[in-house]
Scaffold this active site. Structure first.
Site, PDB file in Angstrom:
ATOM      1  CG  ASP A 149     -63.753  15.515  18.393  1.00  0.00           C
ATOM      2  OD1 ASP A 149     -63.162  16.200  19.384  1.00  0.00           O
ATOM      3  OD2 ASP A 149     -63.031  14.486  17.803  1.00  0.00           O
ATOM      4  CB  CYS A 181     -59.064  13.884  21.478  1.00  0.00           C
ATOM      5  SG  CYS A 181     -59.706  15.032  20.527  1.00  0.00           S
ATOM      6  CG  HIS A 219     -57.917   9.715  20.605  1.00  0.00           C
ATOM      7  ND1 HIS A 219     -58.370  10.637  20.351  1.00  0.00           N
ATOM      8  CD2 HIS A 219     -56.785   9.493  20.123  1.00  0.00           C
ATOM      9  CE1 HIS A 219     -57.342  11.015  19.463  1.00  0.00           C
ATOM     10  NE2 HIS A 219     -56.563  10.032  19.417  1.00  0.00           N
ATOM     11  CG  ASP A 277     -63.524  15.912  22.889  1.00  0.00           C
ATOM     12  OD1 ASP A 277     -63.969  17.099  22.461  1.00  0.00           O
ATOM     13  OD2 ASP A 277     -62.733  15.289  22.122  1.00  0.00           O
ATOM     14  CG  HIS A 278     -60.937  19.240  24.070  1.00  0.00           C
ATOM     15  ND1 HIS A 278     -60.889  19.675  23.025  1.00  0.00           N
ATOM     16  CD2 HIS A 278     -60.641  17.914  23.764  1.00  0.00           C
ATOM     17  CE1 HIS A 278     -60.732  18.806  21.849  1.00  0.00           C
ATOM     18  NE2 HIS A 278     -60.366  17.780  22.460  1.00  0.00           N
TER      19      HIS A 278
END
Length: 480
Positions: free
Chosen positions: A40, A80, A136, A329-330
């Site tokens: 994450d 997320c 999420h 996720d980013h």
């Protein structure tokens, strides 16, 4: 025809590996195992992306030696839930209207009869095992950390299918830094061991299941929560980064002078506070190096958990028949553009680590600079497993690039941040168009920090038109 031939070649390669003398695979299986690791909020600090060249990530740093890192990989959304929902269902945010963390994708008609990625593999004969933050998971439920897990997808999940994260995901800590902007924007070095952390418990569960040698093909998903805020991490990882040695991100004072005003407004998170307020607090209190230290400590902690997982895989007897995927996720800002966190359409928030190891397909220590998206995971894993991707899937199989990182590639990476806000990334340029029509254009060959907005440069009008043609035709209204 070509995809069918490729699938046959992949299955032959996997079967061959299971027959190689000395191979650690004990039985012949028609389908490969899949180990899916999602970390994450992990930005480009890891090797081989080198956003923070002094980040210590020995496990993730060595993973490219086994397969292929995608050096120009991007998230479908810089937040997320919309990112995870998109990559795990195969539908873009602009198709579904899932733009922020509020909507529960399971309640939306657009997902009816759409199998999620783990559900798809479960339906196709795979044992599906998961732990931690895959879909999420949020913190605003009174009973603790819950989320939007696909309750139909898993044969087993830790801590349970309807509670994605352990109740004590992070040990209780009194806010240490007095941040008046957001209490979650906090960090502290803790005198505890890894096993006390929720991620440590998740990793223990995953490694126990990886060690099981018998059984048919399996899809194992490990969701590691760190380096998500707050950065409460065992002190040994803080010790890796003395504050005086921390190098701050490169910035310029007038960075935001040529960006549209909409880019500096909050448009995703559920807040009305200016996005730059946290950075002003960090700068005013002299805590910038401390914040970067805390983030990197959490990254190294997450890397240690990946190390435990990889160690179990190497010792478990099935590594030669296992496809490994490691992603975030980013991305995450550490003060660039006067921002922390994500929620932007700049490189720091969209670019992510993305590594695939496919035995018999990927060349160890290869790489590619082609622009790819997390949306491409679903069709890629389907093809690598010799399966047909469901017709709804909007990504592109990466198998041609896994076979040859320089293969022709006509696709771009699209990131969407809220309704009608899109950014297109090709191998050289980033083009962003906002919902009010304002634009940004950056040349990454000459401006990797995105300091100079070239959207009004007449000589690049053709480039801008070409990238604009890649924007989505569908812009679903926001689901709430």
């Amino acid at each position: 025809m070509l995809n069918n031939l490729r699938r046959q070649i992949i299955l032959i390669a996997v079967t061959f590996l299971s027959l190689v003398p000395g191979s650690s695979t004990e039985t012949i299986r028609e389908k490969p195992d899949i180990l899916f690791i999602m970390v994450d909020d992990l930005n480009d600090c890891v090797v081989p992306l080198d956003g923070q060249p002094h980040a210590l990530t020995p496990t993730i740093g060595k993973l490219p030696e086994r397969g292929m890192p995608f050096r120009n990989a991007h998230a479908p959304a810089p937040l997320c839930s919309p990112s995870r929902t998109a990559l795990l269902t195969g539908l873009k945010p602009s198709t579904t209207g899932v733009y922020d963390n509020r909507p529960d994708w399971r309640d939306l008609d657009v997902f009816d009869a759409i199998p999620s990625l783990p559900k798809y593999f479960n339906d196709n004969g795979y044992s599906t095992l998961g732990a931690g933050k895959i879909f999420h998971a949020h913190t605003f439920e009174p009973e603790g950390l819950k989320g939007y897990n696909d309750l139909t997808a898993w044969d087993s999940f830790y801590p349970s299918v309807d509670r994605q994260l352990p109740e004590e995901m992070t040990p209780a800590v009194k806010p240490a830094n007095g941040n008046p902007v957001a209490t979650t924007f906090d960090w502290a070095a803790l005198d505890i061991d890894d096993e006390t952390m929720g991620d440590g418990k998740i990793t223990t569960w995953i490694t126990r299941h990886i060690a099981e040698k018998a059984g048919g093909p399996r899809f194992i998903a490990a969701g590691i929560y760190r380096p998500h805020l707050p950065w409460y991490t065992p002190s040994q990882y803080f010790d890796l980064y003395p504050v005086g040695s921390i190098k701050l991100p490169e910035t310029i004072s007038d960075d935001l002078d040529d960006v549209p005003s909409i880019a500096t407004r909050p448009f995703l998170e559920l807040t009305d506070k200016p996005p730059m307020a946290e950075h002003r607090w960090v700068a005013d209190t002299g805590k910038w190096q401390d914040g970067v230290q805390a983030y990197l400590a959490s990254v190294s902690f997450a890397d240690a958990q990946v190390g435990r997982i990889m160690g179990a895989l190497d010792a478990g007897g099935r590594v030669q028949n296992t496809i490994i995927v490691l992603i975030s996720d980013h991305g995450f800002h550490l003060g660039e553009k006067e921002r922390w966190r994500k929620d932007t359409l700049w490189e720091e928030a969209t670019r992510i680590p993305f590594i695939i190891v496919a035995p018999g397909i990927t060349t160890p220590a290869s790489h590619t600079n082609r622009p790819v998206s997390l949306m491409d995971i679903y069709p890629t894993l389907a093809e690598l497993a010799g399966l047909e991707a469901p017709p709804h899937v909007e990504g592109n199989s990466l198998v041609p690039l896994l076979e040859d990182g320089r293969a022709p590639w006509k696709h771009v990476a699209l990131t969407t941040a809220g309704f009608r806000n899109h950014s297109v990334r090709d191998e050289r340029y980033r083009y962003t168009r906002w919902s009010d029509g304002s634009e940004e254009l950056y040349d990454h060959y000459n401006d990797p920090h995105e300091w100079k907005n070239l959207a009004r440069t007449e000589a690049l009008a053709g480039i801008k038109r070409e990238l604009a043609s890649k924007l989505p035709n569908t812009n679903a209204p926001p689901n709430r």
